[in-house]
Each structure stands twice: as structure tokens, then as C-alpha cells.
Write an enzyme that holds these catalytic residues in place. Sequence first.
Site, short mmCIF file in Angstrom:
data_model
loop_
_atom_site.label_atom_id
_atom_site.label_comp_id
_atom_site.label_asym_id
_atom_site.label_seq_id
_atom_site.Cartn_x
_atom_site.Cartn_y
_atom_site.Cartn_z
N THR A 72 0.86 -1.03 0.34
CA THR A 72 -0.13 0.03 0.09
C THR A 72 0.78 1.34 -0.37
O THR A 72 2.08 1.11 -0.17
CB THR A 72 -1.19 0.13 1.22
OG1 THR A 72 -1.93 1.15 1.67
CG2 THR A 72 -0.04 0.13 2.35
N LYS A 76 3.93 1.55 -3.42
CA LYS A 76 3.42 0.97 -4.92
C LYS A 76 4.43 1.26 -6.09
O LYS A 76 5.25 0.76 -7.14
CB LYS A 76 2.72 1.52 -5.66
CG LYS A 76 1.37 1.03 -4.24
CD LYS A 76 -0.45 0.82 -4.31
CE LYS A 76 -1.30 0.85 -3.18
NZ LYS A 76 -2.51 1.04 -4.10
N ASP A 112 -5.51 -3.38 -8.24
CA ASP A 112 -6.37 -2.44 -7.87
C ASP A 112 -7.40 -2.25 -9.18
O ASP A 112 -8.31 -1.50 -9.07
CB ASP A 112 -5.81 -0.20 -7.37
CG ASP A 112 -4.83 -1.16 -6.24
OD1 ASP A 112 -5.14 -1.58 -5.03
OD2 ASP A 112 -4.29 0.37 -5.92
#
Length: 286
Positions: A72, A76, A112
Site C-alpha cells: 500500500t 507501490k 487495484d
Amino acid sequence: MTTAAAESPTARPHRFAVWGDPIDHSRSPALHGAAYALLGWPWEYGRRRVDEASFSDELAALPASVRGLSLTMPLKSLAHRVAVRRDADAEATGAANTLVRVDEGWAGFNTDVGGLARALVEAGAAGAERARVVGAGATATSALLALHRLGVVDVEVAARRPESARPLVELAERLGMVADVAPLGRPGDSADLTVSTLPGDAPVAEPDADRLAAAGGVLYDVVYGTWPTGLASAWQRAGRPAHPGGTMLLHQAVLQIRIFATGDADQPLPDEEAVVAVMRRALVGG
């Protein structure tokens, strides 16, 4: 003779973890732990506070028993750079939220994008034609790709600094989308869907939030720990639907577990419907 089950990677004890800074709020250990328990896999999933400065040393020091990581903020882009190969979404966004060990190092993935696309469908936004993305950071890039995956052709990027949105507009144009930029407090034409990628603590002046809500259709806010956000409150004042980002976290975690198990985000888990259900209960369990 070794049984087929014993030869399966899912039958071996492996360790996984989520890294980031901050990290104490993360629901990922609860989600992954619930899934592993239901599947009967002898896997462990923890969390560790790792910042940008310590990332390389921490990664190099990992024992071989750690098979994969969830990443997170703010890690990233670093995960993307360290990966020796990447999936298409990681390549397109310059960000990886998943690392898995391979023979030559680490493979990087960005779940994501797929997680958000699935969450938007769940929120009833699959038929949107015009969408607005609020914010211009890394998550906004994932949002743009998710919208493209859902067939959105017309998108506006609302940003405090419109010049920062230029890379997003260029990406949208490469994807064949019609893209424009507006200041955060002066949105353009009405949208069917707004995806906010702002952090939960990002201040938005109430008049600006109200203007966005008035012309914003359905709101999907990627924040899941702080609710309602300032934007969600504006949508509530306007009597419009607003959805928190927990379902994005849920669906991107399902894709991560697929990758941890097989290296393939498109390969469903055994009894995946039941897995998603138990993860959803873990998500709302606090």
C-alpha cells in the site's frame, strides 16, 4: 508416494504480508486470513510498517518462506521498479500493489484496477457513459483504467492543480477515451459517476464538494477507513448515492489471493463465491 495435494503450492505453509506506512488501519490481514481459513490453506498473512527509505533493505532481508507481499502507500511505485516482470495493469499505471516470488526475483501486479472495476459494477455503475475522477495521483491512474474496462468513453479529471492531470489525460487519449480537466471546485458537464481517489484526510472545501455532488451522479470513494469523507457528506446532502471503498479492497484482495495461489489473476479460487462471502463478513467485522 507424494500426493497431488501435497505437491500443490496451496498445501504448503507460506507466509504473506501487507507493507505500508501507515499500516495499522489495514483490513487486509482480516480479509486474507478469512479466505485462507475457509480454503484450508496453511498460509499466514501479517502486516509490517515499512516506509520508502527502508523498503529495499526489508525486501532483501525477507526469508524464502515469505512467498508474496501486498503493498500500500507509499510503496507501490517502488514495488513496480523492483519487479523483474509485471502484468499489464502494473505496466500501465507504474504501480504494483502485489509482489510474488519468481525464480529471477519478484513479479509485480496491480490488482487495484480489476478490484475497482468489480467494485464499480457492484455499485451499479456499469452503464456509466461519462465519469469524473477526482484527484490526479497514482490511484487516479488505476481508476481511469478501471473506467475504460467498464466501457466509459468520456472522462473528466478534477484536480486541485489541473496541470498535474496532464499524464492522466494523455493516458485516456491513448486508450481512446475523450478526456478533459477541470479545477476541483469548478466541474464541467454532469457525470453519471464520480470516482474519488483522494486520501481520507484530504480537505475539500464544502462549497467545492457541493458543486461536485450536484453534477456528479453516483459517488464511489476509494477511502474505506474514514466514512463519510467530505465528498461523501456532500453527496448525502444532495440526496445522491455514495459508496465507500471497502468493496475495492475486497475485490483487489481476491485477485491477490488468486495470484498468490497460481500466479494468474484470471484463475478463480476454489469455491470463490463462498470465499468472497467470508471475506466480505471479515471486512465489515471491524
